[in-house]
Design an enzyme around this catalytic site. Structure first.
Site, PDB file in Angstrom:
ATOM      1  N   LYS A 201       0.857  -1.187   0.000  1.00 52.10           N
ATOM      2  CA  LYS A 201       0.000   0.000   0.000  1.00 52.10           C
ATOM      3  C   LYS A 201       0.889   1.231   0.000  1.00 52.10           C
ATOM      4  O   LYS A 201       1.751   1.390   0.867  1.00 52.10           O
ATOM      5  CB  LYS A 201      -0.897  -0.005   1.243  1.00 52.10           C
ATOM      6  CG  LYS A 201      -1.735   1.251   1.370  1.00 52.10           C
ATOM      7  CD  LYS A 201      -2.780   1.114   2.440  1.00 52.10           C
ATOM      8  CE  LYS A 201      -3.533   2.417   2.617  1.00 52.10           C
ATOM      9  NZ  LYS A 201      -4.579   2.303   3.639  1.00 52.10           N
ATOM     10  N   LYS A 224       1.132  10.052   5.667  1.00 50.64           N
ATOM     11  CA  LYS A 224       1.257   8.688   6.182  1.00 50.64           C
ATOM     12  C   LYS A 224       2.533   8.017   5.682  1.00 50.64           C
ATOM     13  O   LYS A 224       2.624   6.799   5.631  1.00 50.64           O
ATOM     14  CB  LYS A 224       0.010   7.879   5.794  1.00 50.64           C
ATOM     15  CG  LYS A 224      -1.307   8.472   6.328  1.00 50.64           C
ATOM     16  CD  LYS A 224      -2.493   7.525   6.144  1.00 50.64           C
ATOM     17  CE  LYS A 224      -3.774   8.115   6.766  1.00 50.64           C
ATOM     18  NZ  LYS A 224      -4.920   7.188   6.689  1.00 50.64           N
ATOM     19  N   GLU A 240       7.497  -6.604   1.111  1.00 55.39           N
ATOM     20  CA  GLU A 240       6.284  -6.493   1.937  1.00 55.39           C
ATOM     21  C   GLU A 240       5.377  -7.707   1.723  1.00 55.39           C
ATOM     22  O   GLU A 240       4.850  -8.289   2.665  1.00 55.39           O
ATOM     23  CB  GLU A 240       5.511  -5.216   1.589  1.00 55.39           C
ATOM     24  CG  GLU A 240       6.093  -3.922   2.135  1.00 55.39           C
ATOM     25  CD  GLU A 240       5.819  -3.740   3.631  1.00 55.39           C
ATOM     26  OE1 GLU A 240       5.199  -4.617   4.250  1.00 55.39           O
ATOM     27  OE2 GLU A 240       6.246  -2.700   4.168  1.00 55.39           O
ATOM     28  N   LYS A 255      -2.280  -1.441  -3.787  1.00 53.88           N
ATOM     29  CA  LYS A 255      -3.144  -0.272  -3.677  1.00 53.88           C
ATOM     30  C   LYS A 255      -2.340   1.003  -3.725  1.00 53.88           C
ATOM     31  O   LYS A 255      -1.341   1.085  -3.003  1.00 53.88           O
ATOM     32  CB  LYS A 255      -3.886  -0.369  -2.344  1.00 53.88           C
ATOM     33  CG  LYS A 255      -4.791   0.791  -2.035  1.00 53.88           C
ATOM     34  CD  LYS A 255      -5.387   0.592  -0.684  1.00 53.88           C
ATOM     35  CE  LYS A 255      -6.191   1.819  -0.345  1.00 53.88           C
ATOM     36  NZ  LYS A 255      -6.461   1.892   1.045  1.00 53.88           N
ATOM     37  N   TYR A 320     -15.380   0.941  -6.287  1.00 52.69           N
ATOM     38  CA  TYR A 320     -16.668   1.582  -5.963  1.00 52.69           C
ATOM     39  C   TYR A 320     -17.635   1.478  -7.135  1.00 52.69           C
ATOM     40  O   TYR A 320     -18.823   1.699  -6.972  1.00 52.69           O
ATOM     41  CB  TYR A 320     -16.441   3.057  -5.577  1.00 52.69           C
ATOM     42  CG  TYR A 320     -15.487   3.191  -4.418  1.00 52.69           C
ATOM     43  CD1 TYR A 320     -15.923   2.987  -3.108  1.00 52.69           C
ATOM     44  CD2 TYR A 320     -14.132   3.457  -4.624  1.00 52.69           C
ATOM     45  CE1 TYR A 320     -15.029   3.065  -2.043  1.00 52.69           C
ATOM     46  CE2 TYR A 320     -13.239   3.529  -3.563  1.00 52.69           C
ATOM     47  CZ  TYR A 320     -13.698   3.332  -2.280  1.00 52.69           C
ATOM     48  OH  TYR A 320     -12.825   3.378  -1.235  1.00 52.69           O
TER      49      TYR A 320
HETATM   50  C1  PBG Z   1      -7.371   3.301   5.754  1.00 47.54           C
HETATM   51  C2  PBG Z   1      -7.675   3.141   4.324  1.00 47.54           C
HETATM   52  C3  PBG Z   1      -7.502   4.081   3.297  1.00 47.54           C
HETATM   53  C4  PBG Z   1      -8.059   3.525   2.160  1.00 47.54           C
HETATM   54  C5  PBG Z   1      -8.505   2.249   2.497  1.00 47.54           C
HETATM   55  N1  PBG Z   1      -8.248   2.015   3.839  1.00 47.54           N
HETATM   56  C6  PBG Z   1      -7.033   5.494   3.304  1.00 47.54           C
HETATM   57  C7  PBG Z   1      -5.701   5.823   3.795  1.00 47.54           C
HETATM   58  O1  PBG Z   1      -4.824   4.978   3.960  1.00 47.54           O
HETATM   59  O2  PBG Z   1      -5.521   6.998   4.064  1.00 47.54           O
HETATM   60  C8  PBG Z   1      -8.154   4.225   0.837  1.00 47.54           C
HETATM   61  C9  PBG Z   1      -9.222   3.769  -0.059  1.00 47.54           C
HETATM   62  C10 PBG Z   1      -9.578   4.693  -1.152  1.00 47.54           C
HETATM   63  O3  PBG Z   1      -8.988   5.771  -1.355  1.00 47.54           O
HETATM   64  O4  PBG Z   1     -10.521   4.347  -1.865  1.00 47.54           O
HETATM   65  N2  PBG Z   1      -6.227   2.819   6.267  1.00 47.54           N
END
Ligand code: PBG
Length: 331
Positions: A201, A224, A240, A255, A320
Site C-alpha cells: 500500500k 502517512k 512487503e 493499492k 466503488y
Molecule cells: C485506511 C484506508 C484508506 C483507504 C482504504 N483504507 C485510506 C488511507 O490509507 O488513508 C483508501 C481507499 C480509497 O482511497 O478508496 N487505512
C-alpha cells in the site's frame, strides 16, 4: 515463433466480433468484484459523498439492502468502512474494539440478510476511529508507533471476526501485524477467517475522497509516509508481500491500482498467489470527472481499466464501481 506477413496477418482474427470473442485472452465477470461500502449511523440514512459522485454512506439498514443487491448482481464480497461520529473518535481509536461499533453492527446485519451467500471483508486500521486521522497510535513526538499499534489492531481484528467477518483486511502497513493477527485468529477459534493483506500500500495522493467518506480527511495532519510505501519503490513492495505471506496472509492487495500495474504483475509472477487491486477513491473520481466533462465514456473507461487489472494478474478488484460494472457485465 510467429509467421511472416502476409502468411500471417494479425488483423485476421480481429476482423469480426465472434472472432475477437474467441481470441480474447482475459475475461472479467461480476465474480471478480469486491464492492466497498461506507457505513454511517442513524436509520434510513443515505449521505451522498460529494467527492465521490454516485457513492453514498448508508446506515446499517441500507447496508443490508446493498448487501442483498450485491448478491443479486453476483458480486461475491463487500468491503466495509465506517464513518465514525466525531464524539466517538479518540486519540487511541478505542471505538475500533467496541463490539457494538458501526462496523460490527453492519457485519451482523449483512450476515442476517445474506448468510454465506456473501463474503464480508473488513478493514483493519485505526484511521476511521482516531481523532487525528492516523492509522495507529501516536507517541509524544507524533510518530505512529508500530508495536503498540499492532496490539490494538489485533483486538480490532478479533472484534470483527467475532461479529462474523469472513476476510480481515489490514490496511495499516504496520510491521508484523499479519503474524500477530493470524496467531490471534488461530487461538481465538477463528481458523477459517481469511486475511487479505494490504501488503503493498503506497502513500498515495489518490486517497482523498475516501478520507472524506470516513470523515478523517479534515482531521489528518501531515501524511502517512512513515508507514505507507514510497511510490518510487517496487522491490520493497515484493519484500512487503513476502513478509505478509510468510506471516499467514491468504491473499494480498496492491493499492492504488492503475498506477501500480507493474507491482501487481511482479507479485503474481514471483509468488503465484491471489492478488487483488484496490481501484481507490481517486481513481473512481477521475472516471466520473471524465464522464462529467465529456472527456470519456464512463462505462468504456471502467471496463478497460478493470480488464487491465485482470490482464496484469489480478484475481479480483475492489472498486466503488462494482455495481455499475456488474450490471454491464451481466448485460
Ligand atoms: C485506511 C484506508 C484508506 C483507504 C482504504 N483504507 C485510506 C488511507 O490509507 O488513508 C483508501 C481507499 C480509497 O482511497 O478508496 N487505512
Amino acid at each position: 515463433m510467429t509467421g511472416h506477413y502476409p502468411n500471417t496477418r494479425l488483423r485476421r482474427t480481429r476482423a469480426t466480433g465472434w472472432s475477437r470473442s474467441l481470441h480474447r485472452e482475459t475475461t472479467l465477470s461480476a465474480s471478480d468484484l469486491i464492492w466497498p461500502l461506507f457505513v454511517t449511523s442513524g436509520k434510513d440514512a443515505e449521505e451522498p459523498i460529494a467527492s465521490l459522485p454516485g457513492v453514498s454512506r448508508w446506515s446499517v439498514d441500507g447496508i443490508a439492502a446493498r448487501a442483498k443487491e450485491a448478491v443479486s448482481l453476483g458480486i461475491p464480497v463487500v468491503a466495509l468502512f465506517p464513518n465514525t461520529p466525531a464524539e466517538k473518535r479518540s486519540d487511541d481509536g478505542g471505538e475500533a474494539t467496541n463490539p457494538d461499533n458501526l462496523m460490527c453492527q453492519a457485519i451482523r446485519a449483512i450476515k442476517d440478510a445474506c448468510g454465506d451467500d456473501l463474503g464480508v471483508l473488513t478493514d483493519v486500521a485505526l484511521d476511521p476511529y482516531t481523532s487525528h486521522g492516523q492509522d495507529g497510535l501516536l507517541d509524544a513526538a507524533g510518530y505512529v508507533t508500530n508495536d503498540d499499534t499492532v496490539a490494538v489492531l489485533v483486538d480490532q481484528a478479533l472484534n470483527q471476526a467475532e461479529a462474523g467477518a469472513d476476510i480481515i483486511a489490514p490496511s495499516d502497513m504496520m510491521d508484523g501485524r499479519i503474524g500477530a493477527i493470524r496467531r490471534a485468529l488461530e487461538m481465538g477459534g477463528h481458523p477459517n477467517v481469511q486475511i487479505m493483506s494490504y501488503a503493498a500500500k503506497f502513500a498515495s495522493a489518490f486517497y482523498g475522497p475516501f478520507r472524506d467518506a470516513v470523515g478523517s480527511g479534515g482531521l489528518l495532519k501531515g501524511d502517512k509516509k512513515s508507514y505507507q510505501m514510497d511510490p518510487a519503490n517496487g522491490d520493497e513492495a515484493l519484500r512487503e508481500v513476502e513478509f505478509d505471506l510468510a506471516e499467514g496472509a491468504d491473499s494480498v492487495m496492491v493499492k492504488p491500482g492503475l498506477a501500480y500495474l507493474d507491482i501487481i504483475y511482479r507479485v503474481r509472477e514471483r509468488f503465484g498467489v491471489p492478488v487483488f487491486a484496490y481501484q481507490v477513491s481517486g481513481e473512481y473520481a477521475m472516471i466520473e470527472a471524465a464522464q462529467s466533462v465529456g472527456a470519456g465514456d464512463r462505462d468504456a473507461l471502467l471496463m478497460e481499466k478493470l480488464l487491465a487489472f485482470k490482464r496484469a494478474g489480478c484475481s479480483g478488484i475492489l472498486t466503488y464501481h462494482a455495481p455499475v460494472a456488474a450490471r454491464l457485465l451481466n448485460g
